[in-house]
Design an enzyme around this catalytic site. Structure first.
Site, PDB file in Angstrom:
ATOM      1  N   GLY A  10     -18.971  -3.404  -3.022  1.00 50.55           N
ATOM      2  CA  GLY A  10     -19.203  -1.967  -3.701  1.00 50.55           C
ATOM      3  C   GLY A  10     -20.798  -1.864  -3.900  1.00 50.55           C
ATOM      4  N   ASN A  13     -24.471  -0.568   1.134  1.00 53.17           N
ATOM      5  CA  ASN A  13     -24.786   0.652   1.605  1.00 53.17           C
ATOM      6  C   ASN A  13     -23.204   1.625   1.866  1.00 53.17           C
ATOM      7  OD1 ASN A  13     -27.497   0.837   1.485  1.00 53.17           O
ATOM      8  ND2 ASN A  13     -27.598  -0.056   3.646  1.00 53.17           N
ATOM      9  N   ASN A  97     -18.127 -13.258   9.442  1.00 52.12           N
ATOM     10  CA  ASN A  97     -17.217 -12.251   8.544  1.00 52.12           C
ATOM     11  C   ASN A  97     -16.041 -12.523   8.117  1.00 52.12           C
ATOM     12  OD1 ASN A  97     -19.590 -10.739   7.987  1.00 52.12           O
ATOM     13  ND2 ASN A  97     -19.255  -8.968   9.194  1.00 52.12           N
ATOM     14  N   HIS A 177     -13.142  -1.038  18.593  1.00 55.62           N
ATOM     15  CA  HIS A 177     -14.334  -0.437  18.128  1.00 55.62           C
ATOM     16  C   HIS A 177     -15.584  -1.140  18.767  1.00 55.62           C
ATOM     17  CE1 HIS A 177     -17.085   1.373  15.574  1.00 55.62           C
ATOM     18  NE2 HIS A 177     -17.220   0.363  14.815  1.00 55.62           N
TER      19      HIS A 177
END
EC number: 1.1.1.37
Length: 315
Positions: A10, A13, A97, A177
Site C-alpha cells: 500500500g 506507487n 517476485n 501480459h
C-alpha cells in the site's frame, strides 16, 4: 460498496494510487494499506484521508504492517514486489517476485480466507498462479489485473491515430501480459464499427506495436519504476464491476480449464465478474491465425511455470 479492502504494498506507487482512486470513488468504507515501510504507509493513509475530507467522503484509511489487520477484508489486492526497470524483462522479475507472492498469499489465506484476491504484481500471469496455489483459493477468487490495462492502451492509441478523443471505443487485448499479447482488432469497436474496417493494414500494425510498447515506454520515461496511474485505474474498474454487478466484459488474467483450448495456466481473457469473483469466461470466436497467436502467447507463461516448479515456488 465494500465494507473493507486491503492493499498489500500500500505504500508503493500502484498501491497508493489504488487507495487514492478508491477513496475518491468511495469504493469501500475502509481501505487498509499494508506495507513493511510503516511510516510511509501511514503517511499515505493520512494524506488520502485528508483528500477525502475535502470532498466529505466518509472513509477510513489506515496503514499497518501486521497481517492480522487484514482480517475480514472482502478483497485483498496484491501490488507488492519489485518493479520493472529499464532493460528488465518480466522474466527477470519472476523468481524475485514469486517468493513475495507466495508469502503474501499464504498469509491472506490464513487471515482473510473468504476474500477475493486481485493480483497486480509482475510477471502477472505467473504470479496469479502462485497466488492461487499458495492461497488454495478457488480459481474464481484469484484474478489478475493486466488485460484491462493492455486494452486501455489499445483504446488510447486508436484515439490518437483517429485524432478524436471523443470516440467511444471498446478494445480487447487478450493473452499474456507480455510482448506476446494479442490485440483482437476484429473484435474491437469504434462507434459500432470494427477496427479492421476503419484502419488500414499498416495502421493496424502500428496500433499493435504501440500497444505492446506502451508499458516499456513509460518505464523508459520514468527511469525508476513503471506505470501506476493506469494500473491503479484497472484495479478500480475490477472492484466496481464486482460491487455493482454491471455485467461489463473486462479482460483479466484468469485460470483456464479448456476455454480457448487452453488449460491449467492464468491468461488474459474476456470475463464477467460478480460478487464471488469470475462468473464466466466469454469465448469470442477466433479465426485460425488468432488462435495460433493466442497459443504462442501461452508459451512464455508455460516456461515461467516450469521455472517456478523447478524452484519449488509452484507444485
Amino acid at each position: 460498496m465494500f465494507e473493507k479492502i486491503a492493499i498489500i504494498g500500500g505504500s508503493g506507487n500502484v498501491g497508493s494510487h489504488i487507495a487514492f482512486l478508491g477513496a475518491m470513488r468511495h469504493i469501500a468504507k475502509e481501505i487498509l494499506l499494508f506495507s513493511n515501510d510503516i511510516p510511509r504507509c501511514k503517511g499515505v493513509g493520512l494524506d488520502i484521508s485528508q483528500a477525502a475530507a475535502i470532498f466529505d467522503i466518509p472513509i477510513l484509511i489506515k496503514g499497518c504492517n501486521s497481517y492480522e489487520e487484514i482480517a475480514e477484508s472482502e478483497v485483498v489486492i496484491i501490488t507488492a514486489g519489485f518493479p520493472r526497470t529499464p532493460n528488465m524483462t518480466r522474466n527477470d522479475l519472476l523468481l524475485k517476485n514469486a517468493s513475495i507472492i507466495q508469502e503474501i498469499s499464504s498469509n491472506v489465506a490464513r487471515i482473510a480466507p473468504q476474500s477475493l484476491l486481485i493480483v497486480v504484481s509482475n510477471p502477472l500471469d505467473a504470479m496469479c498462479l502462485v497466488a492461487k496455489q499458495w492461497s488454495k483459493f478457488e480459481k474464481e477468487r484469484v484474478i489478475g489485473m493486466a488485460g484491462i490495462l493492455d486494452s486501455a492502451r489499445l483504446t488510447y492509441e486508436s484515439k490518437v491515430m483517429l485524432g478524436d478523443f471523443n470516440k467511444h471505443i471498446q478494445s480487447y487485448v487478450i493473452g499474456s501480459h507480455s510482448d506476446d499479447m494479442l490485440p483482437l482488432l476484429r473484435h474491437c469497436l469504434c462507434e459500432g464499427k470494427v477496427f479492421t474496417d476503419i484502419f488500414t493494414p499498416k495502421m493496424q500494425e502500428e496500433l499493435i506495436k504501440e500497444t505492446k510498447g506502451g508499458g516499456a515506454k513509460i518505464v523508459n520515461y520514468y527511469q525508476k519504476g513503471s506505470a501506476y496511474f493506469a494500473p491503479a485505474s484497472g484495479v478500480i474498474k475490477i472492484l466496481e464491476a464486482i460491487s455493482t454487478l454491471n455485467e461489463e466484459i473486462l479482460v483479466c488474467s484468469v485460470f483456464t480449464e479448456g476455454e480457448y483450448g487452453i488449460k491449467d495456466i492464468y491468461l488474459g481473457l474476456p470475463i464477467k465478474l460478480g460478487k464471488k469473483g469470475v462468473e464466466h469466461i466469454v469465448e469470442l470466436p477466433l479465426n485460425q491465425q488468432e488462435q495460433e497467436m493466442l497459443n504462442i502467447s501461452t508459451q512464455g507463461i508455460k516456461e515461467q511455470v516450469e521455472i517456478l516448479k523447478d524452484n519449488k515456488l509452484l507444485y
